[in-house]
Write a protein that holds these residues in place. Sequence first.
Motif, PDB file in Angstrom:
ATOM      1  N   CYS A   1      10.063  10.420 -25.650  1.00 57.19           N
ATOM      2  CA  CYS A   1      10.261   9.527 -24.844  1.00 57.19           C
ATOM      3  C   CYS A   1      10.191   8.273 -25.683  1.00 57.19           C
ATOM      4  O   CYS A   1       9.001   8.009 -26.190  1.00 57.19           O
ATOM      5  CB  CYS A   1       9.555   9.467 -23.681  1.00 57.19           C
ATOM      6  SG  CYS A   1      10.296   8.337 -22.500  1.00 57.19           S
ATOM      7  N   PHE A   2      11.260   7.305 -25.790  1.00 61.13           N
ATOM      8  CA  PHE A   2      10.960   6.141 -26.546  1.00 61.13           C
ATOM      9  C   PHE A   2      11.636   4.983 -25.738  1.00 61.13           C
ATOM     10  O   PHE A   2      12.489   5.177 -24.919  1.00 61.13           O
ATOM     11  CB  PHE A   2      11.841   6.372 -28.014  1.00 61.13           C
ATOM     12  CG  PHE A   2      11.231   7.248 -28.827  1.00 61.13           C
ATOM     13  CD1 PHE A   2      10.341   6.559 -29.986  1.00 61.13           C
ATOM     14  CD2 PHE A   2      11.444   8.526 -28.847  1.00 61.13           C
ATOM     15  CE1 PHE A   2       9.601   7.294 -30.814  1.00 61.13           C
ATOM     16  CE2 PHE A   2      10.604   9.246 -29.646  1.00 61.13           C
ATOM     17  CZ  PHE A   2       9.881   8.750 -30.663  1.00 61.13           C
TER      18      PHE A   2
ATOM     19  N   TRP B   1      15.836   2.367 -29.545  1.00 59.42           N
ATOM     20  CA  TRP B   1      16.696   3.191 -29.587  1.00 59.42           C
ATOM     21  C   TRP B   1      17.493   2.995 -30.703  1.00 59.42           C
ATOM     22  O   TRP B   1      17.891   1.877 -31.036  1.00 59.42           O
ATOM     23  CB  TRP B   1      17.704   3.222 -28.305  1.00 59.42           C
ATOM     24  CG  TRP B   1      16.811   3.992 -27.120  1.00 59.42           C
ATOM     25  CD1 TRP B   1      15.555   4.232 -26.992  1.00 59.42           C
ATOM     26  CD2 TRP B   1      17.494   4.062 -25.848  1.00 59.42           C
ATOM     27  NE1 TRP B   1      15.276   4.927 -25.809  1.00 59.42           N
ATOM     28  CE2 TRP B   1      16.339   4.351 -24.912  1.00 59.42           C
ATOM     29  CE3 TRP B   1      18.647   3.905 -25.170  1.00 59.42           C
ATOM     30  CZ2 TRP B   1      16.399   4.850 -23.823  1.00 59.42           C
ATOM     31  CZ3 TRP B   1      18.712   3.873 -23.936  1.00 59.42           C
ATOM     32  CH2 TRP B   1      17.624   4.526 -22.934  1.00 59.42           C
TER      33      TRP B   1
ATOM     34  N   GLY C   1      16.935   5.944 -35.345  1.00 65.08           N
ATOM     35  CA  GLY C   1      16.676   7.149 -36.122  1.00 65.08           C
ATOM     36  C   GLY C   1      15.229   7.386 -35.832  1.00 65.08           C
ATOM     37  O   GLY C   1      14.635   8.292 -36.337  1.00 65.08           O
ATOM     38  N   TYR C   2      14.241   6.712 -34.827  1.00 65.71           N
ATOM     39  CA  TYR C   2      13.197   6.796 -34.699  1.00 65.71           C
ATOM     40  C   TYR C   2      12.800   8.181 -34.289  1.00 65.71           C
ATOM     41  O   TYR C   2      11.836   8.822 -34.484  1.00 65.71           O
ATOM     42  CB  TYR C   2      12.306   5.450 -34.043  1.00 65.71           C
ATOM     43  CG  TYR C   2      12.357   4.301 -34.554  1.00 65.71           C
ATOM     44  CD1 TYR C   2      11.981   4.401 -36.010  1.00 65.71           C
ATOM     45  CD2 TYR C   2      12.448   3.243 -33.936  1.00 65.71           C
ATOM     46  CE1 TYR C   2      12.121   3.041 -36.568  1.00 65.71           C
ATOM     47  CE2 TYR C   2      12.502   1.889 -34.406  1.00 65.71           C
ATOM     48  CZ  TYR C   2      12.295   1.792 -35.780  1.00 65.71           C
ATOM     49  OH  TYR C   2      12.300   0.246 -36.470  1.00 65.71           O
ATOM     50  N   ALA C   3      13.439   8.491 -33.027  1.00 60.71           N
ATOM     51  CA  ALA C   3      13.090   9.679 -32.474  1.00 60.71           C
ATOM     52  C   ALA C   3      13.059  10.787 -33.280  1.00 60.71           C
ATOM     53  O   ALA C   3      12.414  11.809 -33.494  1.00 60.71           O
ATOM     54  CB  ALA C   3      14.009   9.901 -31.174  1.00 60.71           C
TER      55      ALA C   3
ATOM     56  N   THR D   1      17.508  19.391 -22.508  1.00 64.62           N
ATOM     57  CA  THR D   1      17.860  18.128 -22.149  1.00 64.62           C
ATOM     58  C   THR D   1      19.187  18.010 -21.036  1.00 64.62           C
ATOM     59  O   THR D   1      20.049  18.972 -20.955  1.00 64.62           O
ATOM     60  CB  THR D   1      18.430  17.254 -23.524  1.00 64.62           C
ATOM     61  OG1 THR D   1      18.625  16.031 -23.125  1.00 64.62           O
ATOM     62  CG2 THR D   1      19.348  17.970 -24.453  1.00 64.62           C
TER      63      THR D   1
ATOM     64  N   ASN E   1      22.570  13.552 -21.555  1.00 64.35           N
ATOM     65  CA  ASN E   1      21.703  12.894 -22.349  1.00 64.35           C
ATOM     66  C   ASN E   1      22.226  13.214 -23.830  1.00 64.35           C
ATOM     67  O   ASN E   1      21.681  13.915 -24.533  1.00 64.35           O
ATOM     68  CB  ASN E   1      20.224  13.305 -22.004  1.00 64.35           C
ATOM     69  CG  ASN E   1      19.406  12.286 -22.794  1.00 64.35           C
ATOM     70  OD1 ASN E   1      19.918  11.419 -23.795  1.00 64.35           O
ATOM     71  ND2 ASN E   1      18.138  12.410 -22.689  1.00 64.35           N
ATOM     72  N   VAL E   2      23.457  12.782 -24.350  1.00 63.71           N
ATOM     73  CA  VAL E   2      24.098  13.051 -25.454  1.00 63.71           C
ATOM     74  C   VAL E   2      23.099  12.650 -26.696  1.00 63.71           C
ATOM     75  O   VAL E   2      23.017  13.181 -27.480  1.00 63.71           O
ATOM     76  CB  VAL E   2      25.436  12.270 -25.548  1.00 63.71           C
ATOM     77  CG1 VAL E   2      26.043  12.592 -26.804  1.00 63.71           C
ATOM     78  CG2 VAL E   2      26.340  12.548 -24.229  1.00 63.71           C
TER      79      VAL E   2
ATOM     80  N   SER F   1      20.061  12.526 -26.929  1.00 59.77           N
ATOM     81  CA  SER F   1      18.783  13.614 -27.052  1.00 59.77           C
ATOM     82  C   SER F   1      19.459  14.834 -27.818  1.00 59.77           C
ATOM     83  O   SER F   1      18.943  15.191 -28.274  1.00 59.77           O
ATOM     84  CB  SER F   1      18.275  13.731 -25.710  1.00 59.77           C
ATOM     85  OG  SER F   1      17.271  14.746 -25.963  1.00 59.77           O
TER      86      SER F   1
END
Length: 189
Positions: free
Chosen positions: A103-104, A109, A112-114, A138, A142-143, A145
Amino acid sequence: MAPMTLPTPTLHTGRLRLRPLVADDADDLFALHSSRTVQRYWDAPPWEERARADQFLARCRQVAEDGTGARVAVDRADDGVFLGWCGLTRWNADYRSAALGYCFSEAAWGHGYATEAAGAVLRWAFDTLDLNRVQAETDTRNVASARVLEKLGFVHEGTQREDCVVEGVVSDSWVFGLLRRDWLPSAGG
Ligand SMILES: CC(C)(COP(=O)(O)OP(=O)(O)OC[C@H]1O[C@@H](n2cnc3c(N)ncnc32)[C@H](O)[C@@H]1OP(=O)(O)O)[C@@H](O)C(=O)NCCC(=O)NCCS
């Protein structure tokens, strides 16, 4: 056999520092999980009480003590800003399987962190545990994710129809799986 503690790691990537969650993260966690935007596809309503953050932290400690997973805070390395969290739960040594979650915060967002954080957690998990399978679910809306999971090498395995009801809204979930033999160690950066 008695459960074994699983020490939560500290990990470094090109842009991120992943570290055990601490009591001082409670305010950031509450901001994250009380945001309706961040939580719009979550499998539960946004948090309303600050105490939920302390319960989450206690649960993270419990999971580490039980040896059933590891959740880390994700900070940006250059300025130390808390971006979110990522982790493995449901580690089952018999089945050699676990579940991935993350979860970010909205401000983080699209960079590219996730993918970078989840890639580091998976690398640690495949290196440290006798792990064969990681599952992630998911919401089908939630495209972003689903895209994170695809970038990491997860395979779409199916759809659980109408498995979540949050505030009266019924939704479907996609199930994704990553096997050790699918794992792309270069994914995530
Ligand atoms: C889902 C989430 C983790 C993505 O984080 P992120 O750091 O933005 O993810 P990344 O930047 O690594 O990758 C996102 C990918 O989705 C794509 N994407 C984002 N929104 C999209 C949309 N509406 N439609 C199609 N693709 C989309 C991005 O373009 C990117 O793909 P690309 O690298 O091929 O361009 C983040 O939005 C989040 O924490 N959301 C709230 C909590 C949540 O839903 N957690 C997951 C529960 S299963």
